[in-house]
Design a protein around this motif. Structure first.
Motif, PDB file in Angstrom:
ATOM      1  N   ASN A  85      -7.341 -15.513 -26.843  1.00  0.00           N
ATOM      2  CA  ASN A  85      -7.054 -14.204 -26.261  1.00  0.00           C
ATOM      3  C   ASN A  85      -8.373 -13.475 -26.050  1.00  0.00           C
ATOM      4  OD1 ASN A  85      -6.709 -11.048 -26.915  1.00  0.00           O
ATOM      5  ND2 ASN A  85      -4.909 -11.802 -25.815  1.00  0.00           N
ATOM      6  N   THR A  95      -7.017  -4.094 -21.542  1.00  0.00           N
ATOM      7  CA  THR A  95      -6.129  -5.196 -21.171  1.00  0.00           C
ATOM      8  C   THR A  95      -6.540  -6.480 -21.874  1.00  0.00           C
ATOM      9  OG1 THR A  95      -5.201  -6.424 -19.275  1.00  0.00           O
ATOM     10  CG2 THR A  95      -7.528  -5.831 -19.146  1.00  0.00           C
ATOM     11  N   LYS A 132      -5.412 -11.008 -22.347  1.00  0.00           N
ATOM     12  CA  LYS A 132      -4.614 -12.152 -21.922  1.00  0.00           C
ATOM     13  C   LYS A 132      -4.993 -13.360 -22.765  1.00  0.00           C
ATOM     14  CE  LYS A 132      -3.627 -14.921 -17.746  1.00  0.00           C
ATOM     15  NZ  LYS A 132      -3.893 -15.050 -16.291  1.00  0.00           N
ATOM     16  N   GLU A 148       3.813 -13.706 -22.816  1.00  0.00           N
ATOM     17  CA  GLU A 148       3.604 -12.985 -21.561  1.00  0.00           C
ATOM     18  C   GLU A 148       4.930 -12.428 -21.032  1.00  0.00           C
ATOM     19  OE1 GLU A 148       1.073 -13.413 -17.429  1.00  0.00           O
ATOM     20  OE2 GLU A 148       1.715 -15.246 -18.445  1.00  0.00           O
ATOM     21  N   GLU A 169       1.078  -4.360 -26.083  1.00  0.00           N
ATOM     22  CA  GLU A 169       0.274  -5.542 -26.371  1.00  0.00           C
ATOM     23  C   GLU A 169       0.878  -6.395 -27.491  1.00  0.00           C
ATOM     24  OE1 GLU A 169      -3.590  -4.291 -28.065  1.00  0.00           O
ATOM     25  OE2 GLU A 169      -2.980  -2.253 -27.552  1.00  0.00           O
ATOM     26  N   PHE A 197      -0.699 -10.633 -25.145  1.00  0.00           N
ATOM     27  CA  PHE A 197      -0.958 -10.140 -23.791  1.00  0.00           C
ATOM     28  C   PHE A 197      -0.886  -8.622 -23.836  1.00  0.00           C
ATOM     29  CE2 PHE A 197       0.082 -14.478 -22.907  1.00  0.00           C
ATOM     30  CZ  PHE A 197      -0.564 -14.794 -21.712  1.00  0.00           C
ATOM     31  N   HIS A 249      -1.274  -4.839 -21.298  1.00  0.00           N
ATOM     32  CA  HIS A 249      -1.540  -4.036 -20.111  1.00  0.00           C
ATOM     33  C   HIS A 249      -1.608  -2.568 -20.495  1.00  0.00           C
ATOM     34  CE1 HIS A 249      -1.644  -6.723 -16.729  1.00  0.00           C
ATOM     35  NE2 HIS A 249      -0.424  -7.194 -16.898  1.00  0.00           N
ATOM     36  N   GLN A 305      -3.684  -4.645 -13.556  1.00  0.00           N
ATOM     37  CA  GLN A 305      -3.425  -5.920 -12.897  1.00  0.00           C
ATOM     38  C   GLN A 305      -4.171  -5.938 -11.562  1.00  0.00           C
ATOM     39  OE1 GLN A 305       0.764  -6.510 -12.325  1.00  0.00           O
ATOM     40  NE2 GLN A 305       0.967  -4.918 -10.780  1.00  0.00           N
TER      41      GLN A 305
END
Length: 359
Positions: A204, A218, A220, A239, A312, A342, A344, A358
């Protein structure tokens, strides 16, 4: 970048002496008239009892899935993560605006104010979040076997300062690097070091930038090389949980809907939802209220149009219990099972949520 957390009705009785069999605790009438005479009325279980039983069945199924996941985690377990060499923090040019906490080694207090923006604030917030998303995408292209997490940190640092922004993690409560890199069983807040990524790892990468007075946050989880199917599924479902959490957001919606919807989806696969780390308000301040719990909860509060915060979730293949290294940041699953995350930053609108981070 996640913030750490700041805590049956009985069934109706059925006379057993009048029945010859029991199935799952529900009395069934016997075919024998001597045992259950037709003249005696059969007591129907209540609707509440059936709801209770369905919940019990679901709890048993989830428990079995979790036991299965533990076996799968044991069969795919890699060597435990070990700390590598941490290089000195990288410099930031004087002309770049820095957040106020960089002048202190202490962890700043979390603001209790919700971050609700006017038109100018939203313009700056969108710009910071767009940059964070672009940096994260670039960082993901660097993930491959033999690359060190320190090399990822250096590349991220350079891209951020070239854009005229500051890497928000750097100097936050003495955090020594510009990005968080959490590998395999590391839940979050991994410090980049000299360890080389290996084939089959997951990582991550958590990017936050401070641009023109606003933070964009952010993260991922990326696959490194040939990742086994068990771990790939964990990453995919994590996700999905983020997207499901975002989908229930809109003005007036309770914050608890986020964690409840995430947990409902994660539990279908027997995954653990980490409750120690939460989402948070983000904007001119890195971490503020509201705290966004990703597990089932009854926390009060509702969403307001114009507010921004992060979602998150962290999911694990095994236990949600954790251990933290002596650096006071790197946090691992206690049983060594893989974890995925994940994140945002989102903006609440009247009808839903706008994902700001995004591309």
């Amino acid at each position: 970048m996640a913030a750490a957390t700041p805590a049956i009705s009985s069934a109706p009785r059925v006379p057993l002496q009048h029945c010859s069999s029991f199935l799952h605790g529900i009395a069934l009438p016997s075919s024998s008239s001597t045992l259950c005479p037709p003249s005696r009325s059969y007591i129907q279980p209540s609707k509440r009892f059936f709801v209770f039983w369905k919940r019990m069945e679901e709890a048993i199924r989830i428990k079995r899935e979790r036991e299965r996941n533990k076996l799968l985690a044991a069969s795919t377990k890699r060597l435990p993560l070990k700390r590598g060499k941490v290089s000195p923090r990288l410099p930031v040019p004087d002309h770049i605006q820095k957040p106020p906490y960089t002048s202190s080694n202490f962890l700043p207090e979390t603001s209790r104010e919700y971050q609700i923006h006017d038109a100018e604030g939203l313009f700056k917030m969108r710009a910071a979040c767009k940059l964070a998303a672009q940096v994260l995408d670039y960082a993901g292209t660097l993930v491959r076997p033999s690359v060190t997490t320190n090399e990822i940190d250096e590349a991220v640092h350079q891209m951020i300062i070239e854009a005229g922004a500051y890497p928000s993690p750097l100097g936050y409560g003495s955090f020594p690097k510009s990005v968080c890199t959490s590998v395999n069983e590391c839940m979050c807040h991994g410090i980049p070091d000299s360890r080389k990524l290996e084939d089959g790892d997951i990582i991550n990468i958590d990017v936050t930038v401070y641009l023109d007075g606003y933070h964009g946050d952010t993260s991922k989880t990326f696959l490194c090389g040939n990742v086994d199917d068990v771990t790939k599924k964990l990453v995919k479902v994590t996700e999905e949980c983020l997207q499901i959490g975002i989908s229930v957001c809109k003005e007036g919606a309770p914050f608890r809907n986020i964690g409840n919807s995430i947990s409902e989806h994660a539990e279908k696969f027997g995954y653990g939802v980490v409750d120690r780390f939460v989402g948070h308000g983000v904007g001119t301040v890195f971490h503020s209220e509201p705290f966004i719990y990703h597990d089932r909860n009854r926390k009060p509060g509702t969403m307001v149009e114009g507010m921004t915060f992060t979602i998150e979730p962290i999911l694990t293949l095994g236990s949600i219990e954790c251990i933290t290294w002596a650096d006071n940041w790197t946090t691992l699953t206690a049983d060594g099972s893989p974890a995925a995350q994940f994140e945002h930053s989102i903006l609440i609108t009247k009808s839903g949520a706008e994902i700001l981070t995004q591309t």
